[in-house]
Design an enzyme around this catalytic site. Structure first.
Site, PDB file in Angstrom:
ATOM      1  N   ARG A   7       0.849  -1.178   0.000  1.00 51.92           N
ATOM      2  CA  ARG A   7       0.000   0.000   0.000  1.00 51.92           C
ATOM      3  C   ARG A   7       0.894   1.240   0.000  1.00 51.92           C
ATOM      4  O   ARG A   7       2.039   1.206   0.464  1.00 51.92           O
ATOM      5  CB  ARG A   7      -0.906   0.031   1.237  1.00 51.92           C
ATOM      6  N   LYS A  64      -2.475  -0.052   8.235  1.00 43.76           N
ATOM      7  CA  LYS A  64      -3.925  -0.211   8.143  1.00 43.76           C
ATOM      8  C   LYS A  64      -4.392  -1.445   8.906  1.00 43.76           C
ATOM      9  O   LYS A  64      -5.452  -1.437   9.527  1.00 43.76           O
ATOM     10  CB  LYS A  64      -4.334  -0.311   6.662  1.00 43.76           C
ATOM     11  N   HIS A  93      -3.247   2.096  -6.424  1.00 42.75           N
ATOM     12  CA  HIS A  93      -3.849   0.823  -6.032  1.00 42.75           C
ATOM     13  C   HIS A  93      -3.949  -0.142  -7.203  1.00 42.75           C
ATOM     14  O   HIS A  93      -3.946  -1.359  -7.012  1.00 42.75           O
ATOM     15  CB  HIS A  93      -5.231   1.058  -5.411  1.00 42.75           C
ATOM     16  N   ARG A 144      -1.088  -2.416  -7.107  1.00 47.79           N
ATOM     17  CA  ARG A 144      -1.259  -3.483  -6.112  1.00 47.79           C
ATOM     18  C   ARG A 144      -2.132  -4.597  -6.688  1.00 47.79           C
ATOM     19  O   ARG A 144      -1.834  -5.783  -6.527  1.00 47.79           O
ATOM     20  CB  ARG A 144      -1.884  -2.873  -4.858  1.00 47.79           C
ATOM     21  N   HIS A 148      -4.480  -9.307   3.804  1.00 47.72           N
ATOM     22  CA  HIS A 148      -5.914  -9.531   3.948  1.00 47.72           C
ATOM     23  C   HIS A 148      -6.166 -10.561   5.045  1.00 47.72           C
ATOM     24  O   HIS A 148      -5.529 -11.615   5.065  1.00 47.72           O
ATOM     25  CB  HIS A 148      -6.521 -10.035   2.638  1.00 47.72           C
ATOM     26  N   TYR A 150      -9.387 -11.629  -7.201  1.00 45.67           N
ATOM     27  CA  TYR A 150      -8.340 -11.741  -8.209  1.00 45.67           C
ATOM     28  C   TYR A 150      -8.477 -13.009  -9.048  1.00 45.67           C
ATOM     29  O   TYR A 150      -7.915 -13.092 -10.149  1.00 45.67           O
ATOM     30  CB  TYR A 150      -6.963 -11.687  -7.546  1.00 45.67           C
TER      31      TYR A 150
END
Length: 417
Positions: free
Chosen positions: A266, A291, A362, A365, A388, A397
């Site tokens: 990120r 985060k 992003h 990413r 995640h 994905y």
């Protein structure tokens, strides 16, 4: 310090006769330490001189340098100015110069006066403290929530007094519906999340009804309903080739771009990356809590390690900062924040001819995660790299791996005997 940047004696005398003479001398020292080029420093000093000349004409004192007088100067005086030269007239330049002047004046004041908070500032400040201490939200999230809550209160109360006890569910739902009607579902739901969090905060203050939180409308947005935007192999090659690695800023841009495209980091994680986070011998990169509020480790690919080493040895300015990516212009040597990194990426998009459909970091990413999946990496491993907590978040994905989807797709049943 004045002698270093102003060689003419009459210019130095003019500065020393200014109402803000002491602050101007401190400003020159401040700008020099920040690494501003001489031409920029002189322009900033001329803007600050002009401001001091105007303050004296209007009967102000040197102690009256604050955001209010700067705003009056920029809005009411500068567009219609007939003061004697030299002074710049471009409002963005003058605003930037006076911002630095205010910082210097407040830093020099041994007993700075406390700024009087408006009721709106007090409410949003208390909410921000709750988000920071109780919820543990990141700075960017808190800033976004505060922005939406401020808009809600202004829409409901205008410039009048704010009585939170008079806030009704109808006020809240009308605001969310009106704002959300102009936005994409994801953006509309960001407002909903902010408002719901604010209503929970008000309940802790004994205001409102706990049932209001669930009643705030949410835009329809189904999980896994959309595809993440990704770069094709050709686009990724063009993007990386857009950084001129013969220059210091090109080396910086290329190294941080690989952090996005190879490690799926990120932008906040890249901005916080420090020298001690890299174990060169073990080939491990440690990410500070961000985060996800927990530290994690990533393998350091040879290509990323080589780009980082090239930047650190041949591109990074001399600085005491431990952060890897720093400014190359004023404030030279200070950490480069997320906005500066996004700007580096946007410039590369423009040079690669990709700016028509790409703007942020992003997508890089997403591209990294998609390339991992195509290389045979499991969803569990991808989720670990991305940070995640749930596999469901990474499952999106799988929808962009067209070759794998082709293998499992069944032929359409036509006429069967």
């Amino acid at each position: 310090m004045l002698d270093q940047f102003f060689r003419r004696r009459r210019v130095r005398r003019r500065i020393q006769r200014n109402l803000l003479a002491e602050a101007l001398t401190a400003l020159a020292d401040h700008l020099g330490r920040r690494g501003h080029p001489e031409v920029v420093l002189q322009s900033y000093m001329q803007a600050a001189e002009h401001f001091g000349y105007w303050l004296r004409r209007k009967g102000f004192a040197a102690a009256d340098v604050n955001a209010g007088t700067v705003r009056t100067f920029l809005v009411r005086h500068l567009p219609h100015c007939h003061c004697p030269p030299p002074h710049p007239r471009a409002i963005p330049l003058v605003r930037a110069a006076l911002h630095q002047l205010v910082l210097v004046v407040h830093a020099r004041d041994p007993a700075p006066q406390e700024l009087s908070l408006t009721p709106l500032d007090a409410i949003t400040g208390g909410f921000d403290a709750h988000l920071r201490t109780t919820c543990g939200l990141a700075v960017a999230t808190r800033r976004a929530y505060g922005h939406h809550v401020r808009e809600l209160l202004v829409a409901r109360y205008g410039a009048g007094p704010i009585d939170l006890a008079a806030l009704t569910l109808a006020d809240v739902t009308a605001f969310v519906a009106a704002r959300g009607a102009r936005l994409a579902p994801a953006s509309a739901n960001a407002i909903t999340l902010a408002v719901r969090s604010f209503l929970r905060y008000l309940r802790l203050q004994g205001i409102g009804d706990a049932r209001w939180v669930a009643a705030v409308p949410r835009a329809a947005q189904w999980s896994l309903a959309t595809l993440p935007r990704v770069l094709t192999d050709a686009e990724l090659s063009a993007f990386l080739a857009a950084f001129d690695r013969a220059t210091a800023t090109g080396r910086r841009g290329y190294a941080l771009a690989l952090c996005f495209t190879e490690l799926a980091m990120r932008v906040g994680e890249v901005a916080r990356l420090a020298l001690e986070d890299i174990d060169w011998r073990a080939g491990v990169l440690t990410l500070a809590p961000g985060k996800t509020r927990r530290a994690s480790q990533l393998p350091l690919p040879a290509s990323v390690a080589a780009a980082l080493a090239d930047y650190l040895q041949h591109g990074r300015p001399t600085t005491t900062s431990r952060v890897i990516f720093v400014h190359h212009r004023a404030p030279r040597g200070q950490p480069l924040g997320p906005s500066g990194m996004r700007e580096d990426v946007r410039r590369a998009y423009r040079r690669a001819g990709l700016d028509a459909r790409l703007t942020g970091t992003h997508v890089l990413r997403h591209t990294a995660a998609t390339r991992m999946l195509r290389a045979g990496v499991s969803l569990k491993e991808i989720a670990d790299v991305l940070g995640h907590r749930s596999l469901d978040t990474s499952a999106i994905y799988a929808k962009v791996d067209r070759s794998a989807l082709t293998e499992v797709a069944l032929p359409w049943p036509e006429g069967q005997p």
